[in-house]
Scaffold this active site. Structure first.
Site, PDB file in Angstrom:
ATOM      1  N   ASP A   1       0.878  -1.175   0.000  1.00  0.00           N
ATOM      2  CA  ASP A   1       0.000   0.000   0.000  1.00  0.00           C
ATOM      3  C   ASP A   1       0.921   1.234   0.000  1.00  0.00           C
ATOM      4  OD1 ASP A   1       0.882   0.394   2.603  1.00  0.00           O
ATOM      5  OD2 ASP A   1      -1.110   0.371   3.512  1.00  0.00           O
ATOM      6  N   HIS A   2       0.339   2.410   0.196  1.00  0.00           N
ATOM      7  CA  HIS A   2       1.158   3.631   0.176  1.00  0.00           C
ATOM      8  C   HIS A   2       2.199   3.655   1.297  1.00  0.00           C
ATOM      9  CE1 HIS A   2      -2.406   4.152   2.624  1.00  0.00           C
ATOM     10  NE2 HIS A   2      -1.782   5.087   3.319  1.00  0.00           N
TER      11      HIS A   2
ATOM     12  N   CYS B   1       3.043  -3.010   4.124  1.00  0.00           N
ATOM     13  CA  CYS B   1       2.226  -1.834   4.447  1.00  0.00           C
ATOM     14  C   CYS B   1       3.034  -1.010   5.449  1.00  0.00           C
ATOM     15  CB  CYS B   1       0.829  -2.223   4.950  1.00  0.00           C
ATOM     16  SG  CYS B   1       0.777  -3.045   6.552  1.00  0.00           S
TER      17      CYS B   1
ATOM     18  N   THR C   1       3.116  -0.890   8.812  1.00  0.00           N
ATOM     19  CA  THR C   1       3.671  -1.698   9.901  1.00  0.00           C
ATOM     20  C   THR C   1       3.843  -3.166   9.529  1.00  0.00           C
ATOM     21  OG1 THR C   1       1.430  -2.200  10.637  1.00  0.00           O
ATOM     22  CG2 THR C   1       2.517  -0.283  11.656  1.00  0.00           C
TER      23      THR C   1
ATOM     24  N   HIS D   1       9.692 -23.794   9.879  1.00  0.00           N
ATOM     25  CA  HIS D   1       8.512 -24.314  10.570  1.00  0.00           C
ATOM     26  C   HIS D   1       7.196 -23.996   9.875  1.00  0.00           C
ATOM     27  CE1 HIS D   1      10.588 -24.648  14.799  1.00  0.00           C
ATOM     28  NE2 HIS D   1      11.281 -25.210  13.824  1.00  0.00           N
TER      29      HIS D   1
ATOM     30  N   ARG E   1       6.875 -32.910  11.573  1.00  0.00           N
ATOM     31  CA  ARG E   1       5.812 -32.553  12.523  1.00  0.00           C
ATOM     32  C   ARG E   1       5.118 -31.245  12.135  1.00  0.00           C
ATOM     33  NH1 ARG E   1      10.520 -30.664  14.645  1.00  0.00           N
ATOM     34  NH2 ARG E   1      10.500 -28.756  15.888  1.00  0.00           N
ATOM     35  N   HIS E   2       5.810 -30.410  11.367  1.00  0.00           N
ATOM     36  CA  HIS E   2       5.213 -29.124  10.979  1.00  0.00           C
ATOM     37  C   HIS E   2       4.159 -29.277   9.891  1.00  0.00           C
ATOM     38  CE1 HIS E   2       8.128 -27.236  13.503  1.00  0.00           C
ATOM     39  NE2 HIS E   2       9.110 -27.842  12.843  1.00  0.00           N
TER      40      HIS E   2
HETATM   41  C1  RB5 Z   1      -1.844   3.169   6.176  1.00  0.00           C
HETATM   42  O1  RB5 Z   1      -1.784   4.479   6.663  1.00  0.00           O
HETATM   43  C2  RB5 Z   1      -1.489   2.182   7.293  1.00  0.00           C
HETATM   44  O2  RB5 Z   1      -2.544   2.099   8.196  1.00  0.00           O
HETATM   45  C3  RB5 Z   1      -1.165   0.834   6.700  1.00  0.00           C
HETATM   46  O3  RB5 Z   1      -0.087   0.971   5.832  1.00  0.00           O
HETATM   47  C4  RB5 Z   1      -0.749  -0.243   7.681  1.00  0.00           C
HETATM   48  O4  RB5 Z   1       0.281   0.184   8.518  1.00  0.00           O
HETATM   49  C5  RB5 Z   1      -1.836  -0.919   8.405  1.00  0.00           C
HETATM   50  O5  RB5 Z   1      -1.620  -1.850   9.189  1.00  0.00           O
END
Ligand code: RB5
Length: 142
Positions: free
Chosen positions: A8-9, A63, A65, A96, A130-131
């Protein structure tokens, strides 16, 4: 092995940096193609469709995070999206979990660390054994 990449951005800058670093791999870029705001569930769906159509063997999703896009991708059967945040985790995600999508945070990780995690993942082997039965249980219906 064909690898698809999408963000995403919030992950756009990191996606572009990885494409540059891995130029010789000819990564399949599924977007987004600018820093304009988009919704990560749409990006995750596009990646899942690409993997299901066997247009790629492995995905990289980014994304801000890595959390939202992990949640979105892991809603689909057969998807094992792993947020890699250390070299140990990168190794275990292959050994795993045999992850089929690697996830990163564009706003929380540096390009150099992400490159290390990708390299560790790609040079590690799935242990099976096992995995395997655990992976099969992931896709059992409720
Ligand atoms: C976008 O602003 C942000 O929320 C997205 O990239 C991400 O971090 C969501 O989990």
């Amino acid at each position: 092995m064909k690898i698809a990449i999408a963000s995403d951005h919030g992950g756009f800058e990191l996606k572009e940096a990885l494409k540059k670093h891995y130029q010789s791999w000819n990564l399949l870029d599924l977007g987004t193609y600018s820093a304009d705001s988009v919704d990560y569930p749409d990006i995750a769906r596009q990646m899942v469709q690409t993997l299901r159509a066997k247009e790629a063997d492995l995905g990289i999703l980014i994304c801000g995070t890595g959390i939202g896009i992990s949640i979105a991708a892991n809603r689909y059967k057969g998807i094992r999206a792993a947020l890699l945040y250390s070299q140990d985790v990168a190794r275990l995600a292959k050994q795993h979990n045999n992850a089929n999508i690697l996830v990163f945070g564009g706003r929380t990780m540096s390009v150099d660390e992400v490159i290390k995690y990708i390299d560790v993942f790609l040079t590690t082997t799935y242990e099976g054994g096992r995995h395997q039965k655990r992976l099969e249980k992931l896709d059992a219906s409720e």
